[in-house]
Write an enzyme that holds these catalytic residues in place. Structure first.
Site, PDB file in Angstrom:
ATOM      1  N   LYS A  58       1.042  -1.446  -0.438  1.00  0.00           N
ATOM      2  CA  LYS A  58       0.056   0.068   0.103  1.00  0.00           C
ATOM      3  C   LYS A  58       1.012   1.446   0.143  1.00  0.00           C
ATOM      4  O   LYS A  58       0.190   1.952  -0.863  1.00  0.00           O
ATOM      5  CB  LYS A  58      -0.448  -0.261   1.422  1.00  0.00           C
ATOM      6  CG  LYS A  58      -2.104   1.125   1.714  1.00  0.00           C
ATOM      7  CD  LYS A  58      -3.226   1.229   2.064  1.00  0.00           C
ATOM      8  CE  LYS A  58      -4.351   1.796   1.781  1.00  0.00           C
ATOM      9  NZ  LYS A  58      -5.547   1.126   3.103  1.00  0.00           N
ATOM     10  N   LYS A 103      -5.580 -12.248  -8.469  1.00  0.00           N
ATOM     11  CA  LYS A 103      -6.713 -12.988  -7.554  1.00  0.00           C
ATOM     12  C   LYS A 103      -7.638 -12.727  -7.533  1.00  0.00           C
ATOM     13  O   LYS A 103      -8.119 -11.106  -8.032  1.00  0.00           O
ATOM     14  CB  LYS A 103      -6.198 -12.842  -5.427  1.00  0.00           C
ATOM     15  CG  LYS A 103      -4.881 -13.586  -5.236  1.00  0.00           C
ATOM     16  CD  LYS A 103      -4.464 -13.875  -4.170  1.00  0.00           C
ATOM     17  CE  LYS A 103      -6.060 -14.274  -3.610  1.00  0.00           C
ATOM     18  NZ  LYS A 103      -6.172 -14.071  -2.005  1.00  0.00           N
ATOM     19  N   LYS A 134     -13.195  -8.817  -4.314  1.00  0.00           N
ATOM     20  CA  LYS A 134     -15.323  -8.317  -4.519  1.00  0.00           C
ATOM     21  C   LYS A 134     -15.145  -6.996  -4.973  1.00  0.00           C
ATOM     22  O   LYS A 134     -16.426  -6.486  -5.506  1.00  0.00           O
ATOM     23  CB  LYS A 134     -15.143  -8.716  -3.108  1.00  0.00           C
ATOM     24  CG  LYS A 134     -14.685  -7.554  -1.939  1.00  0.00           C
ATOM     25  CD  LYS A 134     -15.259  -8.238  -1.019  1.00  0.00           C
ATOM     26  CE  LYS A 134     -14.966  -9.960  -0.437  1.00  0.00           C
ATOM     27  NZ  LYS A 134     -15.356  -9.985   1.536  1.00  0.00           N
TER      28      LYS A 134
END
Length: 329
Positions: free
Chosen positions: A116, A196, A199
Site C-alpha cells: 500500500k 486474484k 469483491k
C-alpha cells in the site's frame, strides 16, 4: 487428552465469493468435521476497521451476514467456537503488550503495509499494527495450528517470532503455533486470471449468494485462452486452469479426472459444466443463508454465546501474561 486448538478468522468486509469459500470457509468446515481439532473460528471485525465500510449500519449488517455465511456453510456452534473478536477486550490488550517487543522494521516489511505504501497510498497505523493483532488473535488461545495459505506465511512467522521473544524474556507463556497448509485453490479473477478474485470488482467474481442465472452469466463470459483443449497450465492457459480449479473445488474431483471428463468438449461446453457444478454445490448454502438472514436474533445469540465462551479462555491467558510481565499486582 484434549484436542489441539486451531484458530482462524475471516473479516466481515462484504459478500463472500467462491475464492473466500474454497480458500477458507469450506476448509474450516472440513477441519471442524475432521474431529482432530478444537476449532476456534472468529469474525475479524477489529481487523476490518483498517478499511471502514460506508457507515455503522453497514458494518453491523456485514457482521451478521458473515455469521450467516459461517452457519450456512456448515460451521456448527456445537462443534466449533464461533465468536466476534471485538467483543473480547483481551485481544486488544495483548496486541498492545506484544507491540512492545515487535520491531517496527518487521512491521513495515509486511507485504500488506509495504504494498500500500509503495502505491503511494496513505496507510493508517492500524494497518501497521495489523500483524500484531493477528498474532494476539492466535496466541491468546494457545493455538497449536493455524490454517494458512502461502500468502499468510509472513504473518504467521511474525507470530512465532513474538511468541519466542516473549517466552525468552518473560518465561514460557505462549504456544508457538504451526501453520497448517491444506490443499486449497487460489481462485483468480474471471476477467483477468493473472490476478486474484476480488469483491471490489463484482463482475469478475462469483459471490456465494449469486443467483444461478448470475453464476451462469459470469462463467460464460469468463476469459479463456487460445486453442480449444481443456488442460491445466497456469502459465499458458490461466483462464481454463482457473475454471478447472473452481470445478474441482466444488465437485471434489481431481484435475486429471476433470480433464478426462472434458475430453472432446469445447470451451463453451466446459463452461456450462463448471456453471452447473457451482450452482448445484451452492444451492443448499443459498437456501440456508436466506433462512438465517430472516432471524437476526438467532445470529446475535450465536455470536454472543460464542464470544462469552471465548472471553473466558482469553481472560485466563491475559491474566497469565500480566503476571509474567509484572503488571498484575
Amino acid at each position: 487428552m484434549s484436542k489441539p486448538i486451531l484458530v482462524s478468522g475471516i473479516q466481515p468486509s462484504g459478500r463472500l465469493h467462491i475464492g473466500n469459500y474454497l480458500g477458507a470457509l469450506k476448509n474450516f468446515v472440513d477441519l471442524q468435521n475432521s474431529g482432530k481439532y478444537s476449532c476456534y473460528f472468529f469474525l475479524a471485525d477489529l481487523h476490518s476497521l483498517t478499511e471502514y465500510p460506508a457507515n455503522a449500519g453497514e458494518q453491523k449488517k456485514r457482521i451478521l451476514e458473515l455469521t450467516a455465511d459461517f452457519l450456512a456453510a456448515g460451521l456448527d456452534p456445537k462443534k466449533s467456537l464461533i465468536y466476534q473478536h471485538s467483543q473480547i477486550p483481551a485481544h486488544a490488550e495483548l496486541t498492545w503488550i506484544l507491540s512492545s517487543i515487535a520491531p517496527e522494521g518487521d512491521l513495515r516489511r509486511m507485504t500488506q503495509y509495504k504494498d500500500k505504501s509503495a502505491r503511494g497510498e496513505e496507510a493508517n497505523a492500524g494497518l501497521l499494527f495489523y500483524p500484531i493483532l493477528m498474532a494476539a488473535d492466535i496466541l491468546i488461545y494457545d493455538a497449536k495450528f493455524v490454517p494458512v495459505g502461502n500468502d499468510q506465511d509472513q504473518h504467521l512467522e511474525l507470530t512465532r517470532t513474538l511468541a519466542r521473544k516473549f517466552n525468552s524474556k518473560f518465561g514460557k507463556t505462549f504456544v508457538e503455533p504451526q501453520g497448517l497448509h491444506t490443499a486449497t485453490p487460489r481462485v483468480m479473477s474471471l476477467k483477468d486470471p493473472t490476478k486474484k478474485m476480488s469483491k471490489s470488482q463484482p463482475e469478475t467474481c462469483l459471490f456465494l449468494d449469486d443467483s444461478p442465472a448470475e453464476i451462469e452469466k459470469k462463467i460464460k463470459s469468463a476469459t479463456t485462452d487460445s486453442g480449444s483443449a481443456v488442460r491445466y497450465d497456469q502459465k499458458e492457459k490461466p483462464g481454463i486452469s482457473n475454471l478447472l480449479d473452481i470445478y474441482c473445488g466444488v465437485t471434489g474431483k481431481t484435475v486429471p479426472q476433470a480433464i478426462k471428463e472434458s475430453k472432446g468438449k469445447n470451451y463453451g461446453a466446459f463452461k456450462q459444466a463448471v456453471a452447473a457444478a457451482v450452482v448445484k454445490h451452492l444451492a443448499p448454502f443459498r437456501t440456508r443463508k436466506r433462512e438465517l438472514m430472516t432471524h437476526n436474533a438467532k445470529l446475535k445469540m450465536v455470536l454472543a454465546a460464542g464470544s462469552a465462551r471465548a472471553a473466558k479462555v482469553a481472560n485466563v491467558k491475559i491474566a497469565e501474561v500480566k503476571r509474567a510481565i509484572g503488571i498484575a499486582l
